[in-house]
Design an enzyme around this catalytic site. Structure first.
Site, PDB file in Angstrom:
ATOM      1  N   ARG A  87      -6.005  39.099  69.676  1.00 37.11           N
ATOM      2  CA  ARG A  87      -5.906  38.078  68.628  1.00 37.11           C
ATOM      3  C   ARG A  87      -5.718  38.785  67.290  1.00 37.11           C
ATOM      4  O   ARG A  87      -6.501  39.667  66.948  1.00 37.11           O
ATOM      5  CB  ARG A  87      -7.185  37.256  68.544  1.00 37.11           C
ATOM      6  CG  ARG A  87      -7.565  36.525  69.783  1.00 37.11           C
ATOM      7  CD  ARG A  87      -8.534  35.419  69.448  1.00 37.11           C
ATOM      8  NE  ARG A  87      -7.816  34.370  68.762  1.00 37.11           N
ATOM      9  CZ  ARG A  87      -7.045  33.469  69.374  1.00 37.11           C
ATOM     10  NH1 ARG A  87      -6.939  33.464  70.676  1.00 37.11           N
ATOM     11  NH2 ARG A  87      -6.407  32.561  68.682  1.00 37.11           N
ATOM     12  N   TYR A 128     -15.934  50.156  58.070  1.00 38.03           N
ATOM     13  CA  TYR A 128     -15.222  49.524  56.956  1.00 38.03           C
ATOM     14  C   TYR A 128     -14.041  50.396  56.561  1.00 38.03           C
ATOM     15  O   TYR A 128     -14.167  51.618  56.502  1.00 38.03           O
ATOM     16  CB  TYR A 128     -16.152  49.345  55.747  1.00 38.03           C
ATOM     17  CG  TYR A 128     -16.384  47.883  55.465  1.00 38.03           C
ATOM     18  CD1 TYR A 128     -15.328  47.069  55.041  1.00 38.03           C
ATOM     19  CD2 TYR A 128     -17.624  47.298  55.646  1.00 38.03           C
ATOM     20  CE1 TYR A 128     -15.512  45.724  54.822  1.00 38.03           C
ATOM     21  CE2 TYR A 128     -17.815  45.952  55.426  1.00 38.03           C
ATOM     22  CZ  TYR A 128     -16.755  45.165  55.008  1.00 38.03           C
ATOM     23  OH  TYR A 128     -16.929  43.832  54.795  1.00 38.03           O
ATOM     24  N   ASP A 171       8.103  32.994  60.175  1.00 35.29           N
ATOM     25  CA  ASP A 171       6.847  33.111  60.920  1.00 35.29           C
ATOM     26  C   ASP A 171       7.212  33.056  62.408  1.00 35.29           C
ATOM     27  O   ASP A 171       7.491  31.997  62.957  1.00 35.29           O
ATOM     28  CB  ASP A 171       5.935  31.945  60.519  1.00 35.29           C
ATOM     29  CG  ASP A 171       4.630  31.918  61.297  1.00 35.29           C
ATOM     30  OD1 ASP A 171       4.491  32.689  62.257  1.00 35.29           O
ATOM     31  OD2 ASP A 171       3.755  31.106  60.944  1.00 35.29           O
ATOM     32  N   THR A 175       1.768  36.404  64.883  1.00 33.32           N
ATOM     33  CA  THR A 175       0.494  36.677  65.541  1.00 33.32           C
ATOM     34  C   THR A 175       0.795  37.731  66.599  1.00 33.32           C
ATOM     35  O   THR A 175       1.960  37.961  66.949  1.00 33.32           O
ATOM     36  CB  THR A 175      -0.088  35.428  66.244  1.00 33.32           C
ATOM     37  OG1 THR A 175       0.887  34.919  67.147  1.00 33.32           O
ATOM     38  CG2 THR A 175      -0.467  34.357  65.245  1.00 33.32           C
ATOM     39  N   LYS A 232       0.172  35.744  71.154  1.00 33.03           N
ATOM     40  CA  LYS A 232       0.838  34.662  71.891  1.00 33.03           C
ATOM     41  C   LYS A 232       1.831  35.302  72.874  1.00 33.03           C
ATOM     42  O   LYS A 232       1.423  36.065  73.738  1.00 33.03           O
ATOM     43  CB  LYS A 232       1.493  33.687  70.915  1.00 33.03           C
ATOM     44  CG  LYS A 232       0.517  33.080  69.901  1.00 33.03           C
ATOM     45  CD  LYS A 232       1.203  32.024  69.064  1.00 33.03           C
ATOM     46  CE  LYS A 232       0.559  31.792  67.732  1.00 33.03           C
ATOM     47  NZ  LYS A 232      -0.604  30.926  67.748  1.00 33.03           N
ATOM     48  N   GLU A 269     -11.370  49.237  53.978  1.00 34.23           N
ATOM     49  CA  GLU A 269     -10.493  48.543  53.019  1.00 34.23           C
ATOM     50  C   GLU A 269      -9.478  49.522  52.437  1.00 34.23           C
ATOM     51  O   GLU A 269      -9.782  50.690  52.212  1.00 34.23           O
ATOM     52  CB  GLU A 269     -11.330  47.925  51.897  1.00 34.23           C
ATOM     53  CG  GLU A 269     -12.082  46.709  52.356  1.00 34.23           C
ATOM     54  CD  GLU A 269     -12.850  46.045  51.237  1.00 34.23           C
ATOM     55  OE1 GLU A 269     -12.672  46.423  50.072  1.00 34.23           O
ATOM     56  OE2 GLU A 269     -13.646  45.142  51.557  1.00 34.23           O
TER      57      GLU A 269
HETATM   58  N1  PLP Z   1       1.927  30.523  62.636  1.00 27.79           N
HETATM   59  C1  PLP Z   1       2.341  29.830  63.692  1.00 27.79           C
HETATM   60  C2  PLP Z   1       3.803  29.508  63.811  1.00 27.79           C
HETATM   61  C3  PLP Z   1       1.439  29.412  64.669  1.00 27.79           C
HETATM   62  O1  PLP Z   1       1.851  28.694  65.711  1.00 27.79           O
HETATM   63  C4  PLP Z   1       0.061  29.751  64.512  1.00 27.79           C
HETATM   64  C5  PLP Z   1      -0.967  29.362  65.483  1.00 27.79           C
HETATM   65  O2  PLP Z   1      -0.900  28.516  66.267  1.00 27.79           O
HETATM   66  C6  PLP Z   1      -0.318  30.466  63.384  1.00 27.79           C
HETATM   67  C7  PLP Z   1       0.629  30.842  62.467  1.00 27.79           C
HETATM   68  C8  PLP Z   1      -1.749  30.780  63.118  1.00 27.79           C
HETATM   69  O3  PLP Z   1      -2.225  31.769  63.929  1.00 27.79           O
HETATM   70  P1  PLP Z   1      -3.810  32.079  63.989  1.00 27.79           P
HETATM   71  O4  PLP Z   1      -4.408  31.023  64.827  1.00 27.79           O
HETATM   72  O5  PLP Z   1      -3.888  33.440  64.571  1.00 27.79           O
HETATM   73  O6  PLP Z   1      -4.296  32.049  62.573  1.00 27.79           O
END
Ligand code: PLP
Length: 479
Positions: free
Chosen positions: A280, A65, A242, A271, A274, A67
């Site tokens: 992950r 842990y 994002d 993320t 990808k 945090e």
């Molecule tokens: N943001 C975007 C643009 C995504 O395409 C995705 C997943 O497909 C996410 C966030 C969410 O990612 P996670 O599945 O790791 O929560």
């Protein structure tokens, strides 16, 4: 011992230990490797992490842990977690040229929640929030809390609509972002499929969002983040990007200047699994102004960090800083463009008519199919994709009218542009030979389809032959 036999030994030994406790889990892990090796994986959001990244996750860091943040934990004994978290953050800062990196988010959705919280905490002027931030929480009255909830829950977010390629966390109603924010979305020009920046500016002027969100899951083009930042500034919005899908292209310097979100956005989420090819997980990058709020992600929005995954993030980010990653990123885009060209030459209809990133969106209505029918027919033929809405989709978000395909995974295996033409041929063959089916009562179905088994088998065999020349994890032999 060569590194390849070291990798085989490591995975084989790990499976042997798992098998001694629950053989069915060991068997499923082995079967997953076989499936991944044998299928033509075109899911735009998936990849294959390196053996080093995978191995960094399977260890005792999982038991700890931690945090809090580096050097400031709510638990004792976190010195080794501090080491890996600091390393992952350092690699992320260097790789993306960011002032601050927060590497704890467990996923992309979590990273977005951390970012939303950081922006709300930074921007919302509720006096109760200020007092709560100043750690006088116990002084707050019931009325203060009520006012705080009302203010925090009524802020405005403007993001890309789901059917134009945005993500459900960008204000889509079924997601918490669409419920906690007063939400509006921008789409794409119906004629070109491209973002209409003038229209975004007009909507922003009318709506005056607190947060303008850029980024996407299914938009096959570059986004001009400089223009979006100018729009955000003109209405006093915080600009969040994002980059979950295209982080690998930013890391590999394929997207630079106006197309690199990091210098333009106030806050960037991603993320790591990808196109970035890590474990992950998620990450948040920002400038010093938002750093303190972002670092409150755990325990504000997140549970305890996953130190084993942060260790793997550090490994994958170190890999992405090597010069060959830029070559990899460029090959992802070359492959996507070759795939798009191959499909166009065979008569497929593509949203925006092509791609300049890692993904291609096929409008399968031109084959007379729904996305659901096309996805299943391709799967029967050994090609793994996912159905996706297209702009103004007549079939809605469940059946959809599109198939999204992406090249990060096949590029990791080593496939190049010549193989993309062959891949386009396989996809076109399946879609061209699939017809819509009927339900039990004889009426048209959006899910049922007819595809001759012989066609599926032949394509599957050709896909297998194509992949055989590019083995996945060639250094790993499980038996
Ligand atoms: N943001 C975007 C643009 C995504 O395409 C995705 C997943 O497909 C996410 C966030 C969410 O990612 P996670 O599945 O790791 O929560």
């Amino acid at each position: 011992m060569s590194s390849s036999s070291a990798e085989s030994t490591a995975f084989r030994s790990a499976l042997e230990v798992v098998r001694s406790v629950e053989p069915r889990v060991a068997a499923a892990i082995g079967a997953e490797l076989t499936d991944q090796r044998e299928s033509l994986k075109l899911i735009a959001s998936e990849n294959y992490a390196s053996p080093a990244t995978l191995l960094a996750m399977g260890n005792w860091f999982s038991d700890k842990y931690a945090e809090g943040t580096v050097g400031r934990r709510f638990y004792a004994g976190c010195q080794n977690v501090d080491t890996v978290e600091a390393l992952a953050a350092e690699h992320a800062r260097e790789l993306f040229g960011a002032a601050h990196a927060y590497v704890q988010p467990h996923s992309g959705i979590d990273a977005n929640l951390v970012a939303f919280w950081a922006v709300l905490a930074d921007r919302v002027e509720a006096p109760a929030l200020r007092r709560a931030q100043a750690r006088h929480v116990n002084d707050l009255t019931e009325q203060d809390w009520y006012a705080l909830r009302r203010e925090l829950g009524n802020q405005r977010m403007l993001g890309m609509s789901l059917d134009a390629g945005g993500h459900l966390t960008h204000g889509f109603r079924p997601n918490i972002s669409g419920k906690m924010f007063d939400q509006r979305s921008y789409g794409t020009d119906p004629a070109t499929g491209l973002i209409d920046y003038d229209k975004v500016a007009e909507t922003a002027r009318e709506f005056k969002p607190l947060i303008l969100v850029g980024g996407y899951s299914a938009y096959p083009r570059k986004v001009n983040f400089r223009i979006l930042r100018e729009i955000a500034d003109s209405v006093g919005a915080t600009f969040m990007v994002d980059m979950a899908h295209f982080a690998g292209l930013v890391a590999g310097k394929v997207f630079t200047g106006d197309f690199d979100p990091v210098p333009h956005a106030h806050i960037v989420t991603t993320t790591t699994h990808k196109s970035l090819r890590g474990p992950r997980g998620g990450m948040v990058l920002c400038g010093p102004e938002l750093a303190d709020q972002v670092d409150r992600g755990c325990p504000m929005v997140l549970g305890g960090p996953l130190p084993h995954v942060m260790a793997a993030k550090a490994v994958a980010l170190a890999e992405a800083r090597r010069p060959d990653f830029a070559d990899y990123a460029q090959r992802i885009v070359n492959n996507a463009q070759a795939l798009a060209d191959g499909l166009l030459r065979r008569g497929a209809k593509l949203v925006t008519g092509g791609t300049d990133n890692h993904l291609v969106l096929i409008d399968v209505t031109s084959y007379g199919l729904t996305g659901r029918q096309a996805e299943q027919a391709l799967l029967d033929s050994g090609i793994v994709t996912n159905r996706n809405a297209v702009p103004q989709d007549p079939n809605g978000a469940w059946y959809t009218s599109g198939i999204r395909i992406g090249t990060p995974a096949l590029t990791t295996r080593g496939l190049g542009t010549a193989q993309m033409d062959e891949t386009a041929e396989l996809i076109h063959t399946v879609l061209g030979q699939t017809t819509p089916g009927a339900g039990a009562d004889g009426t048209a179905s959006k899910a049922k389809y007819v595809l001759d088994d012989a066609v599926a088998e032949k394509v599957s065999q050709r896909a297998g032959e194509l992949l055989a020349a590019f083995p996945l994890y060639p250094s790993v032999e499980l038996s």
